[in-house]
Design a protein around this motif. Sequence first.
Motif, PDB file in Angstrom:
ATOM      1  N   PHE A  52      -0.101  13.575  16.231  1.00  0.00           N
ATOM      2  CA  PHE A  52       0.625  14.411  15.269  1.00  0.00           C
ATOM      3  C   PHE A  52       0.377  13.961  13.840  1.00  0.00           C
ATOM      4  CE2 PHE A  52       3.636  15.342  18.912  1.00  0.00           C
ATOM      5  CZ  PHE A  52       3.099  16.592  19.127  1.00  0.00           C
ATOM      6  N   LYS A  53       0.296  12.668  13.591  1.00  0.00           N
ATOM      7  CA  LYS A  53      -0.017  12.181  12.244  1.00  0.00           C
ATOM      8  C   LYS A  53      -1.440  12.585  11.848  1.00  0.00           C
ATOM      9  CE  LYS A  53       2.979   8.286  11.462  1.00  0.00           C
ATOM     10  NZ  LYS A  53       3.499   8.744  10.196  1.00  0.00           N
ATOM     11  N   TRP A  54      -2.361  12.507  12.794  1.00  0.00           N
ATOM     12  CA  TRP A  54      -3.740  12.891  12.502  1.00  0.00           C
ATOM     13  C   TRP A  54      -3.833  14.395  12.258  1.00  0.00           C
ATOM     14  CZ3 TRP A  54      -7.256  15.753  15.561  1.00  0.00           C
ATOM     15  CH2 TRP A  54      -8.558  15.763  15.075  1.00  0.00           C
ATOM     16  N   GLN A  55      -3.081  15.171  13.025  1.00  0.00           N
ATOM     17  CA  GLN A  55      -3.113  16.619  12.892  1.00  0.00           C
ATOM     18  C   GLN A  55      -2.514  17.070  11.565  1.00  0.00           C
ATOM     19  OE1 GLN A  55      -0.798  18.719  15.835  1.00  0.00           O
ATOM     20  NE2 GLN A  55      -2.199  20.446  15.819  1.00  0.00           N
ATOM     21  N   GLU A  56      -1.514  16.380  11.068  1.00  0.00           N
ATOM     22  CA  GLU A  56      -0.883  16.734   9.802  1.00  0.00           C
ATOM     23  C   GLU A  56      -1.625  16.160   8.604  1.00  0.00           C
ATOM     24  OE1 GLU A  56       3.105  15.406  10.125  1.00  0.00           O
ATOM     25  OE2 GLU A  56       3.688  17.040  11.455  1.00  0.00           O
ATOM     26  N   ARG A  57      -2.755  15.558   8.836  1.00  0.00           N
ATOM     27  CA  ARG A  57      -3.612  15.001   7.794  1.00  0.00           C
ATOM     28  C   ARG A  57      -2.928  13.872   7.016  1.00  0.00           C
ATOM     29  NH1 ARG A  57      -7.291  17.785   9.790  1.00  0.00           N
ATOM     30  NH2 ARG A  57      -7.805  19.906   9.252  1.00  0.00           N
ATOM     31  N   GLU A  58      -2.053  13.112   7.701  1.00  0.00           N
ATOM     32  CA  GLU A  58      -1.429  11.963   7.063  1.00  0.00           C
ATOM     33  C   GLU A  58      -2.345  10.749   7.090  1.00  0.00           C
ATOM     34  OE1 GLU A  58       2.481  11.093   8.495  1.00  0.00           O
ATOM     35  OE2 GLU A  58       3.089  13.181   8.417  1.00  0.00           O
ATOM     36  N   GLU A  61      -7.026   8.490   4.736  1.00  0.00           N
ATOM     37  CA  GLU A  61      -7.798   7.328   4.317  1.00  0.00           C
ATOM     38  C   GLU A  61      -8.287   6.568   5.554  1.00  0.00           C
ATOM     39  OE1 GLU A  61      -5.744   4.949   1.491  1.00  0.00           O
ATOM     40  OE2 GLU A  61      -4.825   6.703   0.564  1.00  0.00           O
ATOM     41  N   ASN A  62      -9.510   6.072   5.471  1.00  0.00           N
ATOM     42  CA  ASN A  62     -10.108   5.387   6.615  1.00  0.00           C
ATOM     43  C   ASN A  62      -9.337   4.145   7.017  1.00  0.00           C
ATOM     44  OD1 ASN A  62     -12.130   7.178   7.085  1.00  0.00           O
ATOM     45  ND2 ASN A  62     -13.646   6.097   5.836  1.00  0.00           N
ATOM     46  N   ARG A  63      -8.785   3.433   6.040  1.00  0.00           N
ATOM     47  CA  ARG A  63      -8.080   2.202   6.380  1.00  0.00           C
ATOM     48  C   ARG A  63      -6.825   2.484   7.190  1.00  0.00           C
ATOM     49  NH1 ARG A  63      -4.207   1.415   2.142  1.00  0.00           N
ATOM     50  NH2 ARG A  63      -4.675   2.792   0.401  1.00  0.00           N
ATOM     51  N   PHE A  66      -8.085   3.533  10.756  1.00  0.00           N
ATOM     52  CA  PHE A  66      -8.503   2.381  11.549  1.00  0.00           C
ATOM     53  C   PHE A  66      -7.320   1.516  11.956  1.00  0.00           C
ATOM     54  CE2 PHE A  66     -12.816   2.890   9.525  1.00  0.00           C
ATOM     55  CZ  PHE A  66     -13.391   3.372  10.685  1.00  0.00           C
ATOM     56  N   GLN A  67      -6.309   1.423  11.097  1.00  0.00           N
ATOM     57  CA  GLN A  67      -5.109   0.675  11.464  1.00  0.00           C
ATOM     58  C   GLN A  67      -4.447   1.300  12.683  1.00  0.00           C
ATOM     59  OE1 GLN A  67      -2.131   0.426   8.377  1.00  0.00           O
ATOM     60  NE2 GLN A  67      -0.526   0.172   9.904  1.00  0.00           N
ATOM     61  N   TRP A  68      -4.318   2.616  12.690  1.00  0.00           N
ATOM     62  CA  TRP A  68      -3.703   3.298  13.836  1.00  0.00           C
ATOM     63  C   TRP A  68      -4.567   3.184  15.083  1.00  0.00           C
ATOM     64  CZ3 TRP A  68       0.719   5.605  15.351  1.00  0.00           C
ATOM     65  CH2 TRP A  68       1.725   5.694  14.392  1.00  0.00           C
ATOM     66  N   ILE A  69      -5.878   3.298  14.925  1.00  0.00           N
ATOM     67  CA  ILE A  69      -6.771   3.208  16.086  1.00  0.00           C
ATOM     68  C   ILE A  69      -6.701   1.814  16.709  1.00  0.00           C
ATOM     69  CG2 ILE A  69      -9.196   3.172  16.784  1.00  0.00           C
ATOM     70  CD1 ILE A  69      -9.612   5.532  14.862  1.00  0.00           C
ATOM     71  N   ASN A 114      -2.946  -2.654   3.955  1.00  0.00           N
ATOM     72  CA  ASN A 114      -2.424  -1.331   3.604  1.00  0.00           C
ATOM     73  C   ASN A 114      -1.069  -1.426   2.923  1.00  0.00           C
ATOM     74  OD1 ASN A 114      -4.653  -0.015   4.606  1.00  0.00           O
ATOM     75  ND2 ASN A 114      -3.767   0.241   6.642  1.00  0.00           N
ATOM     76  N   MET A 115      -0.238  -2.353   3.372  1.00  0.00           N
ATOM     77  CA  MET A 115       1.055  -2.551   2.706  1.00  0.00           C
ATOM     78  C   MET A 115       0.855  -3.064   1.284  1.00  0.00           C
ATOM     79  SD  MET A 115       3.162  -4.097   5.944  1.00  0.00           S
ATOM     80  CE  MET A 115       4.427  -4.830   4.971  1.00  0.00           C
ATOM     81  N   TYR A 116      -0.107  -3.950   1.081  1.00  0.00           N
ATOM     82  CA  TYR A 116      -0.419  -4.461  -0.247  1.00  0.00           C
ATOM     83  C   TYR A 116      -0.925  -3.350  -1.155  1.00  0.00           C
ATOM     84  CZ  TYR A 116      -3.041  -6.890  -3.874  1.00  0.00           C
ATOM     85  OH  TYR A 116      -3.541  -7.296  -5.084  1.00  0.00           O
ATOM     86  N   ARG A 117      -1.840  -2.513  -0.644  1.00  0.00           N
ATOM     87  CA  ARG A 117      -2.366  -1.404  -1.445  1.00  0.00           C
ATOM     88  C   ARG A 117      -1.279  -0.397  -1.794  1.00  0.00           C
ATOM     89  NH1 ARG A 117      -8.050  -0.895  -2.556  1.00  0.00           N
ATOM     90  NH2 ARG A 117      -7.362   1.197  -3.057  1.00  0.00           N
ATOM     91  N   GLN A 118      -0.381  -0.141  -0.852  1.00  0.00           N
ATOM     92  CA  GLN A 118       0.711   0.784  -1.115  1.00  0.00           C
ATOM     93  C   GLN A 118       1.659   0.235  -2.173  1.00  0.00           C
ATOM     94  OE1 GLN A 118       3.112   1.668   2.298  1.00  0.00           O
ATOM     95  NE2 GLN A 118       4.057   3.440   1.331  1.00  0.00           N
ATOM     96  N   SER A 119       1.907  -1.061  -2.156  1.00  0.00           N
ATOM     97  CA  SER A 119       2.774  -1.644  -3.172  1.00  0.00           C
ATOM     98  C   SER A 119       2.117  -1.585  -4.553  1.00  0.00           C
ATOM     99  CB  SER A 119       3.129  -3.088  -2.820  1.00  0.00           C
ATOM    100  OG  SER A 119       2.010  -3.926  -2.936  1.00  0.00           O
ATOM    101  N   LEU A 120       0.790  -1.711  -4.611  1.00  0.00           N
ATOM    102  CA  LEU A 120       0.097  -1.589  -5.902  1.00  0.00           C
ATOM    103  C   LEU A 120       0.147  -0.158  -6.411  1.00  0.00           C
ATOM    104  CD1 LEU A 120      -3.073  -3.801  -5.468  1.00  0.00           C
ATOM    105  CD2 LEU A 120      -1.003  -4.303  -6.742  1.00  0.00           C
ATOM    106  N   GLU A 121       0.088   0.818  -5.522  1.00  0.00           N
ATOM    107  CA  GLU A 121       0.134   2.220  -5.931  1.00  0.00           C
ATOM    108  C   GLU A 121       1.512   2.629  -6.413  1.00  0.00           C
ATOM    109  OE1 GLU A 121      -1.240   4.380  -2.572  1.00  0.00           O
ATOM    110  OE2 GLU A 121      -3.311   3.684  -2.783  1.00  0.00           O
ATOM    111  N   GLU A 122       2.560   1.956  -5.911  1.00  0.00           N
ATOM    112  CA  GLU A 122       3.924   2.297  -6.316  1.00  0.00           C
ATOM    113  C   GLU A 122       4.293   1.716  -7.669  1.00  0.00           C
ATOM    114  OE1 GLU A 122       6.443   1.028  -3.180  1.00  0.00           O
ATOM    115  OE2 GLU A 122       5.782   2.626  -1.824  1.00  0.00           O
ATOM    116  N   ILE A 123       3.549   0.695  -8.106  1.00  0.00           N
ATOM    117  CA  ILE A 123       3.863   0.065  -9.395  1.00  0.00           C
ATOM    118  C   ILE A 123       3.422   0.900 -10.535  1.00  0.00           C
ATOM    119  CG2 ILE A 123       3.373  -1.883 -10.880  1.00  0.00           C
ATOM    120  CD1 ILE A 123       3.382  -3.638  -8.462  1.00  0.00           C
TER     121      ILE A 123
END
Length: 123
Positions: A52-58, A61-63, A66-69, A114-123
């Motif tokens: 469902f996450k893949w179908q909704e295009r969530e 990003e490749n990272r 790959f994390q989900w896979i 991914n958590m690190y990248r997300q925290s950088l994007e929120e700043i």
Amino acid sequence: MKKIAHISAWIFGFIFMTGMFFSSLKLPFANILIYLGETVSGLICLPLIFFFKWQERELTENRLLFQWIFGQSAVAIFVISSWLRFGYSFYANLTLGIFFSMLAFAFLPLLFFNMYRQSLEEI
């Protein structure tokens, strides 16, 4: 359908944790609850949530993909390892080692990155 997958993953995760609790107290039906919970949530519910996450295009990003896979394959290997252990197979230790290796060297580094990248994007 997505809500049903999330609710059933929660229910079978709860069944798995109840089985672990029963196992620590040496109560009957602990193994049945453990194997039922991990099998259904690991091999049916979590792949459905991934779909469902893949179908909704969530997972654009490749990272994240790959994390989900790696996470899904690690869960599937863990379920297979526990079933092999239930059958007293020699390969149970091998698959458990593969599970921990995949968890330690593939899934967790991607998760923390991914958590690190997300925290950088929120700043």
